[in-house]
Design a protein around this motif. Sequence first.
Motif, mmCIF file in Angstrom:
data_model
loop_
_atom_site.group_PDB
_atom_site.id
_atom_site.type_symbol
_atom_site.label_atom_id
_atom_site.label_comp_id
_atom_site.label_asym_id
_atom_site.label_seq_id
_atom_site.Cartn_x
_atom_site.Cartn_y
_atom_site.Cartn_z
ATOM 1 N N ASP A 24 10.250 -6.133 8.053
ATOM 2 C CA ASP A 24 9.078 -6.754 7.155
ATOM 3 C C ASP A 24 8.124 -7.613 7.910
ATOM 4 O O ASP A 24 6.781 -7.264 7.659
ATOM 5 C CB ASP A 24 9.717 -7.815 6.208
ATOM 6 N N TRP A 25 8.505 -8.043 8.621
ATOM 7 C CA TRP A 25 7.454 -8.742 9.932
ATOM 8 C C TRP A 25 6.518 -7.495 10.321
ATOM 9 O O TRP A 25 5.230 -7.867 10.716
ATOM 10 C CB TRP A 25 8.030 -9.516 10.969
ATOM 11 N N ALA A 26 7.144 -6.431 10.738
ATOM 12 C CA ALA A 26 6.541 -5.538 11.182
ATOM 13 C C ALA A 26 5.173 -4.861 10.437
ATOM 14 O O ALA A 26 3.913 -5.018 10.758
ATOM 15 C CB ALA A 26 7.108 -3.856 11.541
ATOM 16 N N TYR A 27 5.602 -4.852 9.033
ATOM 17 C CA TYR A 27 4.493 -4.402 8.192
ATOM 18 C C TYR A 27 3.451 -5.623 7.969
ATOM 19 O O TYR A 27 2.360 -5.350 7.867
ATOM 20 C CB TYR A 27 5.102 -4.261 6.886
ATOM 21 N N ILE A 28 4.004 -6.831 7.700
ATOM 22 C CA ILE A 28 3.036 -8.142 7.676
ATOM 23 C C ILE A 28 2.236 -8.111 8.946
ATOM 24 O O ILE A 28 0.916 -8.368 8.564
ATOM 25 C CB ILE A 28 3.981 -9.271 7.741
ATOM 26 N N ILE A 29 2.742 -7.959 10.089
ATOM 27 C CA ILE A 29 1.780 -8.056 11.146
ATOM 28 C C ILE A 29 0.821 -6.918 11.318
ATOM 29 O O ILE A 29 -0.216 -7.085 11.948
ATOM 30 C CB ILE A 29 2.641 -8.197 12.522
ATOM 31 N N TYR A 30 1.178 -5.902 11.075
ATOM 32 C CA TYR A 30 0.431 -4.579 11.150
ATOM 33 C C TYR A 30 -0.600 -4.261 10.246
ATOM 34 O O TYR A 30 -1.830 -4.095 10.427
ATOM 35 C CB TYR A 30 1.211 -3.339 11.082
ATOM 36 N N TYR A 31 -0.236 -4.842 8.954
ATOM 37 C CA TYR A 31 -1.252 -4.537 7.843
ATOM 38 C C TYR A 31 -1.702 -5.880 7.273
ATOM 39 O O TYR A 31 -2.802 -5.872 6.551
ATOM 40 C CB TYR A 31 -0.531 -3.951 6.700
ATOM 41 N N GLY A 32 -1.368 -6.893 7.709
ATOM 42 C CA GLY A 32 -1.724 -8.162 7.266
ATOM 43 C C GLY A 32 -0.882 -8.738 6.016
ATOM 44 O O GLY A 32 -0.395 -7.885 5.092
ATOM 45 N N HIS A 33 -0.955 -10.012 6.006
ATOM 46 C CA HIS A 33 -0.010 -10.828 5.062
ATOM 47 C C HIS A 33 -0.360 -10.473 3.725
ATOM 48 O O HIS A 33 0.312 -10.134 2.520
ATOM 49 C CB HIS A 33 -0.089 -12.356 5.103
ATOM 50 N N GLY A 34 -1.790 -10.294 3.387
ATOM 51 C CA GLY A 34 -2.348 -10.163 2.051
ATOM 52 C C GLY A 34 -2.558 -8.738 1.400
ATOM 53 O O GLY A 34 -3.072 -8.495 0.515
ATOM 54 N N SER A 35 -2.058 -7.854 2.533
ATOM 55 C CA SER A 35 -2.250 -6.535 2.079
ATOM 56 C C SER A 35 -1.423 -5.776 0.920
ATOM 57 O O SER A 35 -1.708 -4.779 0.563
ATOM 58 C CB SER A 35 -2.068 -5.548 3.293
ATOM 59 N N ARG A 36 -0.373 -6.556 0.315
ATOM 60 C CA ARG A 36 0.371 -5.909 -0.384
ATOM 61 C C ARG A 36 1.258 -4.805 -0.050
ATOM 62 O O ARG A 36 1.286 -3.642 -0.705
ATOM 63 C CB ARG A 36 -0.056 -5.782 -1.932
ATOM 64 N N TRP A 37 1.434 -4.514 1.415
ATOM 65 C CA TRP A 37 1.943 -3.411 1.877
ATOM 66 C C TRP A 37 3.089 -2.767 1.046
ATOM 67 O O TRP A 37 3.408 -1.578 1.180
ATOM 68 C CB TRP A 37 2.250 -3.545 3.338
ATOM 69 N N TRP A 38 4.106 -3.833 0.635
ATOM 70 C CA TRP A 38 5.502 -3.364 -0.044
ATOM 71 C C TRP A 38 5.054 -2.515 -1.354
ATOM 72 O O TRP A 38 5.636 -1.798 -1.642
ATOM 73 C CB TRP A 38 6.247 -4.288 -0.634
ATOM 74 N N LYS A 39 3.943 -2.428 -1.957
ATOM 75 C CA LYS A 39 3.510 -1.913 -3.084
ATOM 76 C C LYS A 39 2.690 -0.499 -2.597
ATOM 77 O O LYS A 39 2.345 0.120 -3.623
ATOM 78 C CB LYS A 39 2.822 -2.766 -4.162
ATOM 79 N N ARG A 40 2.237 -0.406 -1.355
ATOM 80 C CA ARG A 40 1.137 0.461 -1.301
ATOM 81 C C ARG A 40 1.710 1.459 0.010
ATOM 82 O O ARG A 40 0.889 2.035 0.716
ATOM 83 C CB ARG A 40 0.098 -0.343 -0.790
ATOM 84 N N LYS A 41 3.197 1.433 0.249
ATOM 85 C CA LYS A 41 3.296 2.254 1.387
ATOM 86 C C LYS A 41 2.900 3.635 1.750
ATOM 87 O O LYS A 41 2.507 4.211 2.516
ATOM 88 C CB LYS A 41 4.911 2.139 1.485
ATOM 89 N N ASP A 42 2.749 4.263 0.375
ATOM 90 C CA ASP A 42 2.249 5.635 0.385
ATOM 91 C C ASP A 42 0.604 5.616 -0.097
ATOM 92 O O ASP A 42 0.241 6.920 -0.241
ATOM 93 C CB ASP A 42 3.011 6.370 -0.855
ATOM 94 N N ASP A 43 -0.039 4.654 0.083
ATOM 95 C CA ASP A 43 -1.380 4.485 -0.289
ATOM 96 C C ASP A 43 -2.353 4.877 0.862
ATOM 97 O O ASP A 43 -2.155 4.147 1.957
ATOM 98 C CB ASP A 43 -1.764 3.066 -0.876
ATOM 99 N N PRO A 44 -2.996 5.988 0.942
ATOM 100 C CA PRO A 44 -3.638 6.391 2.136
ATOM 101 C C PRO A 44 -4.682 5.311 2.261
ATOM 102 O O PRO A 44 -5.412 5.524 3.558
ATOM 103 C CB PRO A 44 -4.371 7.726 1.667
ATOM 104 N N THR A 45 -5.163 4.511 1.358
ATOM 105 C CA THR A 45 -6.259 3.651 1.795
ATOM 106 C C THR A 45 -5.709 2.289 2.503
ATOM 107 O O THR A 45 -6.542 1.318 3.094
ATOM 108 C CB THR A 45 -7.074 3.031 0.623
ATOM 109 N N LEU A 46 -4.401 2.270 2.718
ATOM 110 C CA LEU A 46 -3.781 1.218 3.153
ATOM 111 C C LEU A 46 -3.922 1.197 4.893
ATOM 112 O O LEU A 46 -3.421 2.297 5.450
ATOM 113 C CB LEU A 46 -2.395 1.063 3.116
#
Length: 90
Positions: free
Chosen positions: A62-84
């Motif tokens: 989870d920290w890996a995603y937060i640090i890589y994409y940013g805290h406000g990126s909502r990465w958990w909802k957008r893992k397959d989103d090509p715009t992430l």
Amino acid sequence: MSTFVFKTNQESDDFCKRIAGSMVELFCISREEAIRRINNQWRGVDLTGDMVELITHELPNDWAYIIYYGHGSRWWKRKDDPTLKPIPFP
């Protein structure tokens, strides 16, 4: 000497190394880039004492995603989103 530019103890240092390992595996980046991204995230922070409990309530992945994409990126909802897109790396 720690790999990190912020204050750690053994537990937080080991945890941050696990985050770096997750970043390497998840995003196919170098360990050097992962360490530098983690250093950018927590530069000047004291990750000892109560802060260890605060950071370890999240999993290293989870920290890996937060640090890589940013805290406000909502990465958990957008893992397959090509715009992430990851936070730009200098």
